[in-house]
Write an enzyme that holds these catalytic residues in place. Structure first.
Site, mmCIF file in Angstrom:
data_model
loop_
_atom_site.group_PDB
_atom_site.id
_atom_site.type_symbol
_atom_site.label_atom_id
_atom_site.label_comp_id
_atom_site.label_asym_id
_atom_site.label_seq_id
_atom_site.Cartn_x
_atom_site.Cartn_y
_atom_site.Cartn_z
ATOM 1 N N TRP A 85 0.865 -1.183 0.000
ATOM 2 C CA TRP A 85 0.000 0.000 0.000
ATOM 3 C C TRP A 85 0.911 1.247 0.000
ATOM 4 O O TRP A 85 2.072 1.167 0.426
ATOM 5 C CB TRP A 85 -0.926 0.013 1.221
ATOM 6 C CG TRP A 85 -0.226 0.029 2.555
ATOM 7 C CD1 TRP A 85 0.126 -1.057 3.309
ATOM 8 C CD2 TRP A 85 0.228 1.181 3.282
ATOM 9 N NE1 TRP A 85 0.777 -0.660 4.452
ATOM 10 C CE2 TRP A 85 0.849 0.714 4.464
ATOM 11 C CE3 TRP A 85 0.180 2.557 3.062
ATOM 12 C CZ2 TRP A 85 1.408 1.570 5.423
ATOM 13 C CZ3 TRP A 85 0.749 3.416 4.012
ATOM 14 C CH2 TRP A 85 1.341 2.914 5.173
ATOM 15 N N GLU A 130 6.981 7.662 14.430
ATOM 16 C CA GLU A 130 7.261 7.087 13.102
ATOM 17 C C GLU A 130 8.189 7.994 12.300
ATOM 18 O O GLU A 130 9.061 7.517 11.581
ATOM 19 C CB GLU A 130 5.959 6.894 12.322
ATOM 20 C CG GLU A 130 5.011 5.853 12.888
ATOM 21 C CD GLU A 130 5.460 4.425 12.629
ATOM 22 O OE1 GLU A 130 6.435 4.224 11.872
ATOM 23 O OE2 GLU A 130 4.846 3.508 13.194
ATOM 24 N N GLU A 168 8.721 1.233 6.479
ATOM 25 C CA GLU A 168 8.346 2.069 7.625
ATOM 26 C C GLU A 168 8.113 3.526 7.207
ATOM 27 O O GLU A 168 7.289 4.228 7.792
ATOM 28 C CB GLU A 168 9.443 2.027 8.696
ATOM 29 C CG GLU A 168 9.512 0.733 9.495
ATOM 30 C CD GLU A 168 8.420 0.658 10.549
ATOM 31 O OE1 GLU A 168 7.844 1.705 10.900
ATOM 32 O OE2 GLU A 168 8.131 -0.456 11.021
ATOM 33 N N HIS A 171 4.710 4.987 6.946
ATOM 34 C CA HIS A 171 3.837 5.168 8.117
ATOM 35 C C HIS A 171 3.748 6.638 8.532
ATOM 36 O O HIS A 171 2.668 7.186 8.711
ATOM 37 C CB HIS A 171 4.344 4.330 9.297
ATOM 38 C CG HIS A 171 4.388 2.858 9.001
ATOM 39 N ND1 HIS A 171 4.910 1.935 9.877
ATOM 40 C CD2 HIS A 171 3.970 2.148 7.918
ATOM 41 C CE1 HIS A 171 4.803 0.727 9.343
ATOM 42 N NE2 HIS A 171 4.242 0.831 8.156
ATOM 43 N N GLU A 221 8.550 -3.607 17.781
ATOM 44 C CA GLU A 221 7.590 -3.780 16.685
ATOM 45 C C GLU A 221 6.251 -4.255 17.239
ATOM 46 O O GLU A 221 5.198 -3.845 16.776
ATOM 47 C CB GLU A 221 8.122 -4.769 15.636
ATOM 48 C CG GLU A 221 9.318 -4.260 14.855
ATOM 49 C CD GLU A 221 8.973 -3.174 13.834
ATOM 50 O OE1 GLU A 221 7.802 -2.807 13.692
ATOM 51 O OE2 GLU A 221 9.910 -2.685 13.175
ATOM 52 N N THR A 224 4.485 -1.263 18.770
ATOM 53 C CA THR A 224 3.841 -0.372 17.794
ATOM 54 C C THR A 224 2.626 -1.050 17.162
ATOM 55 O O THR A 224 1.637 -0.396 16.842
ATOM 56 C CB THR A 224 4.819 0.099 16.689
ATOM 57 O OG1 THR A 224 5.536 -1.024 16.209
ATOM 58 C CG2 THR A 224 5.785 1.125 17.197
ATOM 59 N N ASP A 253 1.604 -3.927 9.096
ATOM 60 C CA ASP A 253 3.042 -3.862 8.746
ATOM 61 C C ASP A 253 3.907 -4.158 9.967
ATOM 62 O O ASP A 253 4.888 -4.901 9.902
ATOM 63 C CB ASP A 253 3.421 -2.451 8.277
ATOM 64 C CG ASP A 253 3.167 -2.218 6.793
ATOM 65 O OD1 ASP A 253 2.645 -3.123 6.124
ATOM 66 O OD2 ASP A 253 3.497 -1.101 6.322
ATOM 67 N N GLU A 254 3.538 -3.536 11.086
ATOM 68 C CA GLU A 254 4.341 -3.702 12.304
ATOM 69 C C GLU A 254 4.366 -5.181 12.725
ATOM 70 O O GLU A 254 5.378 -5.692 13.188
ATOM 71 C CB GLU A 254 3.795 -2.858 13.466
ATOM 72 C CG GLU A 254 3.534 -1.378 13.159
ATOM 73 C CD GLU A 254 4.779 -0.560 12.865
ATOM 74 O OE1 GLU A 254 5.843 -1.131 12.654
ATOM 75 O OE2 GLU A 254 4.654 0.681 12.836
ATOM 76 N N HIS A 257 6.779 -7.019 10.640
ATOM 77 C CA HIS A 257 8.144 -6.702 11.062
ATOM 78 C C HIS A 257 8.484 -7.392 12.380
ATOM 79 O O HIS A 257 9.602 -7.863 12.578
ATOM 80 C CB HIS A 257 8.314 -5.182 11.203
ATOM 81 C CG HIS A 257 8.137 -4.436 9.918
ATOM 82 N ND1 HIS A 257 7.867 -3.082 9.869
ATOM 83 C CD2 HIS A 257 8.182 -4.854 8.627
ATOM 84 C CE1 HIS A 257 7.776 -2.704 8.591
ATOM 85 N NE2 HIS A 257 7.950 -3.763 7.833
HETATM 86 FE FE LIG Z 1 7.789 -0.741 13.008
HETATM 87 FE FE LIG Z 2 6.047 2.010 11.851
#
Ligand SMILES: [Fe+2]
Ligand SMILES: [Fe+2]
Length: 392
Positions: A85, A130, A168, A171, A221, A224, A253-254, A257
């Site tokens: 995205w 971020e 990242e 974000h 991670e 977050t 996403d976090e 990760h």
């Molecule tokens: Fe992250």
């Molecule tokens: Fe992030």
């Protein structure tokens, strides 16, 4: 309601000593928040006698030998750019005819109009965290054996770090633009805070040691992931489904990760159980410092504490989340069942595996004390100096 912010759980100070062969832990060397000097720029210098390059040089070979494994097991957790995205997927489309673009902006403003100011404090704090991404890439590139030696190194460790950073980077961009268009926040003060924060850096106590570094990033991670997930839920609850989708998408996403970093620690536990267990204990004893702990807006010397207190009160990121994360990682890494440890490794194992209930107990006591406190108002420059009640 709790008074102690998630970053200031008094956990290590009150716990029975667990000693590794290391200098005094971070918490002893830091001033309490109330004594913190005004300028965040000066703050990192407060950590004296920081241990550096604590991984024995021969262990660099561990990471060299794991390069093939990392290529097969870590790099696939990155997403191809064209499948990712982008912020534009969620934002008003400026290429539309002017009236239609304005209509999309108006709709965004209508959705955000009902969100409370305290919600914006947390969202801005998350966005600023971020946006200090240069600091985190720098931090990972302090780690011996996995750093990006050239800036474009082909090693899987460096490839991961650059592409993790690139993922990242979306974000902060997305949150920043959304906040800007909402008209609800003081962008000038937010931008100053970001500039101060990147200038201040961070020092999570990872000692150039990738064992410590990957324990830290696994924890962070997940933190977050929890925090963005909770801001998503609140946005949905308060009537902004687009913002909910934004925060939820960032959270996913976090999570990916987190899987990558915790997979690395899992592998280290397999190839070097004692080394990995000592690293986990060391980081937990130091306490996981939040990445934006040096944030400052030029006005409030306790800005991070105040932001954390609001996040805690809204249930976005709480002291209980800290204990939950620890329990999840203990379970995922199977720490209670790790075998083949030296005596020191077993002591570290006992320390880590017994820590979460102790954190919760300390928090319960802090909660009890907090019940006797009266909330007081704190002004946040990010929302035009409006006052938000906090307990601290
Ligand atoms: Fe992250
Ligand atoms: Fe992030």
């Amino acid at each position: 309601m709790q008074t102690l912010t998630s970053n200031h759980i008094p956990l290590t100070r009150n716990l029975p000593p667990f000693r590794l062969n290391s200098p005094p832990p971070l918490y002893r060397l830091r001033f309490p928040p109330s004594l913190h000097p005004i300028s965040a720029i000066a703050a990192p210098a407060l950590v004296k006698n920081r241990r550096m390059h604590s991984m024995p040089p021969e262990k660099i070979d561990v990471f060299k030998s794991l390069e093939g494994w990392a290529s097969q097991n870590v790099l696939p957790l990155l997403k191809p750019v064209n499948d990712c995205w982008q912020p534009q997927d969620f934002l008003p489309d400026s290429t539309l005819p002017y009236g239609e673009f304005l209509e999309e902006v108006r709709a965004l403003r209508e959705r955000t109009a009902e969100l409370p100011d305290e919600y914006f404090v947390v969202l801005v704090g998350d966005m600023i965290t971020e946006d200090a991404l240069p600091t985190y890439q720098t931090m990972i590139n302090t780690l011996d054996g996995v750093k990006d030696e050239t800036g474009a190194s082909r090693s899987p460790w460096a490839t991961w770090t650059r592409n993790w950073t690139a993922e990242e980077n979306r974000h902060g961009d997305l949150l920043r633009t959304y906040l800007y268009l909402s008209g609800r926040v003081d962008m000038m003060m937010i931008e100053r805070t970001v500039q101060y924060l990147i200038g201040a850096g961070m020092d999570p106590g990872t000692e150039n040691n990738p064992y410590l570094g990957f324990v830290y990033t696994s924890f962070q991670e997940r933190a977050t992931f929890i925090s963005h997930g909770n801001t998503a839920r609140l946005a949905k609850h308060r009537g902004d489904p687009v913002l909910a989708r934004i925060c939820g998408t960032i959270a996913s996403d976090e999570k990916r990760h987190e899987n990558a970093y915790s997979r690395i620690v899992q592998k280290l536990l397999e190839v070097d159980p004692t080394g990995a267990m000592l690293a986990i204990a060391d980081m937990m004893q130091k306490k996981i410092t939040m990445p934006a702990h040096l944030m400052y807006d030029g006005q409030d010397p306790r800005l991070f504490d105040h932001f954390s207190a609001v996040a805690q009160r809204l249930g976005i990121y709480t002291a209980n989340d800290y204990a939950d994360i620890l329990e999840v990682l203990i379970e995922r890494w199977g720490l209670e069942k790790v075998e083949g440890l030296t005596g020191e490794g077993r002591r570290a194992q006992d320390f880590v595996c017994g820590l979460a209930p102790r954190i919760r107990k300390l928090q319960e006591r802090a909660d009890e004390r907090a019940k006797k406190l009266k909330p007081h108002g704190v002004k946040f420059s990010w929302i035009f100096n409006k006052e938000i009640p906090i307990l601290s």
